[in-house]
Design an enzyme around this catalytic site. Sequence first.
Site, PDB file in Angstrom:
ATOM      1  N   ASP A   1       0.676  -1.277  -0.172  1.00  0.00           N
ATOM      2  CA  ASP A   1       0.254  -0.168   0.488  1.00  0.00           C
ATOM      3  C   ASP A   1       0.581   1.192  -0.279  1.00  0.00           C
ATOM      4  OD1 ASP A   1       1.264   0.020   2.673  1.00  0.00           O
ATOM      5  OD2 ASP A   1      -0.697   0.492   3.461  1.00  0.00           O
TER       6      ASP A   1
ATOM      7  N   CYS B 208       3.778  -2.631   4.170  1.00  0.00           N
ATOM      8  CA  CYS B 208       2.356  -1.832   4.289  1.00  0.00           C
ATOM      9  C   CYS B 208       3.263  -1.101   5.217  1.00  0.00           C
ATOM     10  CB  CYS B 208       1.677  -2.850   5.544  1.00  0.00           C
ATOM     11  SG  CYS B 208       1.205  -3.409   6.590  1.00  0.00           S
TER      12      CYS B 208
ATOM     13  N   THR C 287       3.622  -1.054   8.441  1.00  0.00           N
ATOM     14  CA  THR C 287       3.502  -1.480   9.866  1.00  0.00           C
ATOM     15  C   THR C 287       4.484  -3.474   9.353  1.00  0.00           C
ATOM     16  OG1 THR C 287       1.989  -2.611  10.326  1.00  0.00           O
ATOM     17  CG2 THR C 287       2.455  -0.319  11.226  1.00  0.00           C
ATOM     18  N   GLY C 288       3.904  -3.786   8.347  1.00  0.00           N
ATOM     19  CA  GLY C 288       3.722  -5.207   7.934  1.00  0.00           C
ATOM     20  C   GLY C 288       2.450  -6.112   8.361  1.00  0.00           C
TER      21      GLY C 288
ATOM     22  N   GLY D 184      -0.868  -5.337   9.218  1.00  0.00           N
ATOM     23  CA  GLY D 184      -2.791  -5.436   8.206  1.00  0.00           C
ATOM     24  C   GLY D 184      -1.808  -6.291   7.023  1.00  0.00           C
TER      25      GLY D 184
ATOM     26  N   HIS E 149      11.161 -23.194   9.788  1.00  0.00           N
ATOM     27  CA  HIS E 149      10.735 -24.286  10.716  1.00  0.00           C
ATOM     28  C   HIS E 149       9.162 -23.885  10.313  1.00  0.00           C
ATOM     29  CE1 HIS E 149      12.959 -23.715  13.876  1.00  0.00           C
ATOM     30  NE2 HIS E 149      13.661 -23.463  13.898  1.00  0.00           N
TER      31      HIS E 149
ATOM     32  N   ARG F 266       8.865 -32.995  12.107  1.00  0.00           N
ATOM     33  CA  ARG F 266       8.058 -31.875  13.895  1.00  0.00           C
ATOM     34  C   ARG F 266       7.804 -30.420  12.412  1.00  0.00           C
ATOM     35  NH1 ARG F 266      13.368 -30.155  14.604  1.00  0.00           N
ATOM     36  NH2 ARG F 266      14.199 -27.939  15.374  1.00  0.00           N
ATOM     37  N   HIS F 267       8.386 -29.945  12.131  1.00  0.00           N
ATOM     38  CA  HIS F 267       7.702 -28.277  11.478  1.00  0.00           C
ATOM     39  C   HIS F 267       6.785 -28.794  10.318  1.00  0.00           C
ATOM     40  CE1 HIS F 267      10.371 -26.749  13.925  1.00  0.00           C
ATOM     41  NE2 HIS F 267      11.860 -27.054  12.974  1.00  0.00           N
TER      42      HIS F 267
HETATM   43  C1  RB5 Z   1      -1.370   3.016   6.598  1.00  0.00           C
HETATM   44  O1  RB5 Z   1      -2.024   4.825   7.358  1.00  0.00           O
HETATM   45  C2  RB5 Z   1      -1.323   2.190   7.712  1.00  0.00           C
HETATM   46  O2  RB5 Z   1      -2.029   1.718   7.964  1.00  0.00           O
HETATM   47  C3  RB5 Z   1      -0.824   0.507   6.561  1.00  0.00           C
HETATM   48  O3  RB5 Z   1       0.192   0.994   5.914  1.00  0.00           O
HETATM   49  C4  RB5 Z   1      -0.777  -0.440   8.025  1.00  0.00           C
HETATM   50  O4  RB5 Z   1       0.446   0.073   8.576  1.00  0.00           O
HETATM   51  C5  RB5 Z   1      -1.711  -1.241   8.532  1.00  0.00           C
HETATM   52  O5  RB5 Z   1      -1.385  -2.447   8.742  1.00  0.00           O
END
Ligand code: RB5
Length: 143
Positions: free
Chosen positions: A7, A64, A66-67, A69, A97, A132-133
Site C-alpha cells: 500500500d 505496508c 507496519t507489515g 495489516g 520452521h 516436526r515442522h
Molecule cells: C496505512 O496508513 C497503514 O495503516 C498501513 O500501511 C498498515 O500499517 C496497516 O497495518
Amino acid sequence: MIALGCDHGGYELKQEIISYLESKKISYRDYGSFSPEPADYPEYAHRVAHAVVNGECEKGILICGTGIGISIAANKVKGIRAAVCTDCFTAEATRLHNDANILALGGRVVGPGLALKIVETFLNTPFSGEERHSRRIAGIEKD
Ligand code: RB5
C-alpha cells in the site's frame, strides 16, 4: 517468480526491493499499488496471496506501513503463511520452521538496508523439511 504488493505505507520500500531484485536478476511480478497515493492494503494482500497459492509465483513480499495489516489480510487466504519480519533471525527461522511463503515488511519500521538483508535471507533460506515442522505446518490448516 516473486510476487510483490504494497500500500502507500510500503510503496517506497517496494521500489527499493524491485531495484534489489533486478540487480540480482531475480524475476518478479508487481501486483501494485503503483503509486504512493493512499491505497487499501487488503486488495494487494489478496492479489499477492492468490498469485502464490495458485502457483503463479513461488513466494511473495508484501509491504505496508507496519507489515501487520497486509500480513493479517494475506493470512486469510488458505495456504498462505505470511510472516512479518523485522530482523534476519526471524526471516531465517520462519523459512526453516514455518515454510513461510510470504514475507511481510513494514515500510515505516525497517530502513531499506535492513529490509534488503531480510529479503535476501528470506529468499535464500530453504524450509528445513524436518518432520516436526511439517507436522505443525499441516496442523495450521486444521480448524
Ligand atoms: C496505512 O496508513 C497503514 O495503516 C498501513 O500501511 C498498515 O500499517 C496497516 O497495518
